[in-house]
Scaffold this active site. Sequence first.
Site, PDB file in Angstrom:
ATOM      1  N   SER A  14       6.048  12.112 -36.660  1.00 37.19           N
ATOM      2  CA  SER A  14       5.565  12.112 -35.280  1.00 37.19           C
ATOM      3  C   SER A  14       6.778  12.220 -34.373  1.00 37.19           C
ATOM      4  O   SER A  14       7.892  11.838 -34.760  1.00 37.19           O
ATOM      5  CB  SER A  14       4.803  10.819 -34.984  1.00 37.19           C
ATOM      6  OG  SER A  14       4.615  10.647 -33.586  1.00 37.19           O
ATOM      7  N   THR A  15       6.553  12.726 -33.189  1.00 33.23           N
ATOM      8  CA  THR A  15       7.630  12.713 -32.196  1.00 33.23           C
ATOM      9  C   THR A  15       8.212  11.312 -32.052  1.00 33.23           C
ATOM     10  O   THR A  15       9.421  11.133 -31.898  1.00 33.23           O
ATOM     11  CB  THR A  15       7.102  13.213 -30.840  1.00 33.23           C
ATOM     12  OG1 THR A  15       6.720  14.585 -30.966  1.00 33.23           O
ATOM     13  CG2 THR A  15       8.142  13.082 -29.745  1.00 33.23           C
TER      14      THR A  15
ATOM     15  N   THR B  72      44.669 -15.276  -4.137  1.00 33.54           N
ATOM     16  CA  THR B  72      43.317 -15.778  -4.359  1.00 33.54           C
ATOM     17  C   THR B  72      42.610 -15.763  -3.015  1.00 33.54           C
ATOM     18  O   THR B  72      43.209 -16.111  -1.993  1.00 33.54           O
ATOM     19  CB  THR B  72      43.331 -17.211  -4.933  1.00 33.54           C
ATOM     20  OG1 THR B  72      43.946 -18.097  -4.005  1.00 33.54           O
ATOM     21  CG2 THR B  72      44.087 -17.252  -6.259  1.00 33.54           C
TER      22      THR B  72
ATOM     23  N   SER C 195      45.602  14.710   1.225  1.00 32.73           N
ATOM     24  CA  SER C 195      45.034  14.938   2.547  1.00 32.73           C
ATOM     25  C   SER C 195      45.230  16.381   2.960  1.00 32.73           C
ATOM     26  O   SER C 195      46.247  17.011   2.620  1.00 32.73           O
ATOM     27  CB  SER C 195      45.692  14.023   3.576  1.00 32.73           C
ATOM     28  OG  SER C 195      45.238  14.328   4.886  1.00 32.73           O
ATOM     29  N   SER C 196      44.265  16.883   3.705  1.00 31.32           N
ATOM     30  CA  SER C 196      44.402  18.228   4.261  1.00 31.32           C
ATOM     31  C   SER C 196      45.068  18.209   5.628  1.00 31.32           C
ATOM     32  O   SER C 196      45.389  19.263   6.165  1.00 31.32           O
ATOM     33  CB  SER C 196      43.015  18.880   4.373  1.00 31.32           C
ATOM     34  OG  SER C 196      42.199  18.121   5.266  1.00 31.32           O
TER      35      SER C 196
ATOM     36  N   LYS D  84      50.732  12.850   1.992  1.00 34.65           N
ATOM     37  CA  LYS D  84      49.894  11.696   1.655  1.00 34.65           C
ATOM     38  C   LYS D  84      49.382  11.828   0.217  1.00 34.65           C
ATOM     39  O   LYS D  84      48.874  12.864  -0.176  1.00 34.65           O
ATOM     40  CB  LYS D  84      48.709  11.609   2.623  1.00 34.65           C
ATOM     41  CG  LYS D  84      47.863  10.345   2.501  1.00 34.65           C
ATOM     42  CD  LYS D  84      46.876  10.286   3.672  1.00 34.65           C
ATOM     43  CE  LYS D  84      46.082   8.996   3.685  1.00 34.65           C
ATOM     44  NZ  LYS D  84      45.043   9.002   2.650  1.00 34.65           N
TER      45      LYS D  84
END
Length: 399
Positions: free
Chosen positions: A132-133, A179, A310-311, A316
């Site tokens: 069966s499946t 912390t 960055s464009s 960067k």
Amino acid sequence: MLGERAVPADALYGIHTVRAVENLGFSGRTLANYPDYIRALATVKKAAARANRDAHVIDARRQDAIERACDALIRGEHLAQFPIDMLAGGGGIAVNMNVNEVVANLANEHLGAAHGSYLPVHPKRHVNASQSTADVCHTAARMTVLDRWSGLRRTLRRCVAAFRAKAAELRPVITISRTCLQDASRVSLGELFGGHAEVVARRAVEIERSVRSLTRINLGGTAIGSGSGAPASYRRAIVGRLNEIADQKFTLRPNLYDAAQNIDDLAAVSAELAMLAEVLIKIAQDIRLLASGPEGGFGEITLPAVQEGSSIFPGKINPVIPETMIQCCFQVLGCERATRLALERGELNLNVFEGAAAANVFDALELMERSVALFAERCVSGIVANRKRCRELASRARY
């Protein structure tokens, strides 16, 4: 039963596959995209052919032809013949029938018969005999997870090794701990990376434990666990026949009715992958914080410069690898939610959503394997301590 449909002359699949593509295709994630799942399904069909011969359900001629066809699929041939949508509804029958039809046509081709004639090998009466499946796809899905886990396990070991090496390298570097995002005591920078190594190693152990449970399968249980439609002699033989062929060794689930109804074993693997994803998000975020700056942030480490950040801002460099790791983990968490929904929405005697759960576990394993490899190789291994900055911060520690 439902009438006729045209099937491409060069297709190895048949009418059931054509209908399923027309009616159920929507995601773009086809069975062809999961060659390891096809291999597992073909392995199950090959084992079933042997067990059916043992049970005198098929003769030796048909068995040999079916096995030859399955071997072609196990070798990775004919991937284009599997256009079924992996997220199609119907309890996985489209996947099972796609494989049955391709195996039948390849078997008949070997025996000199035309495609689509289904003589002498029929997709249901012979390729799918005693199955069966529900038990075929259940078993093949678990075989696929076991196979994919082996790749992720190797990658996690390399990641742990990268963190341990970095911990040893950075242990002499003293900086400041934090912390609640407030300054705390002096600490070795290497201790943080040692902690990362241990948590990833621990998560790998827990994933391994959950994956090992998938070696218990329901093959022979047919649709709902009763074994209806499968001779007793076939049911006694099938798991042994599978173990002759498969890379892993399998045993039957204690209760095959349970196996048909409940997919919590798959969901447990998914949950462990989600835990790994959450751990890696924390680690990647820590690395982004430590690398933030260079002037206005923590600035304690420098990450490998793999591409422009960055464009508009010249020079960067962004923490693109940790961010990729985090976004991968978002996807893995989405896979876990889908798998959990499949578990929850199963009803009565069969979980018909198991195929969706399996596809999402497959995807989560592959996503994690690829992204962890990138993270370890192109980020962790190349991290450099900004020793001057760390000394400056350590000198200001008040504790």
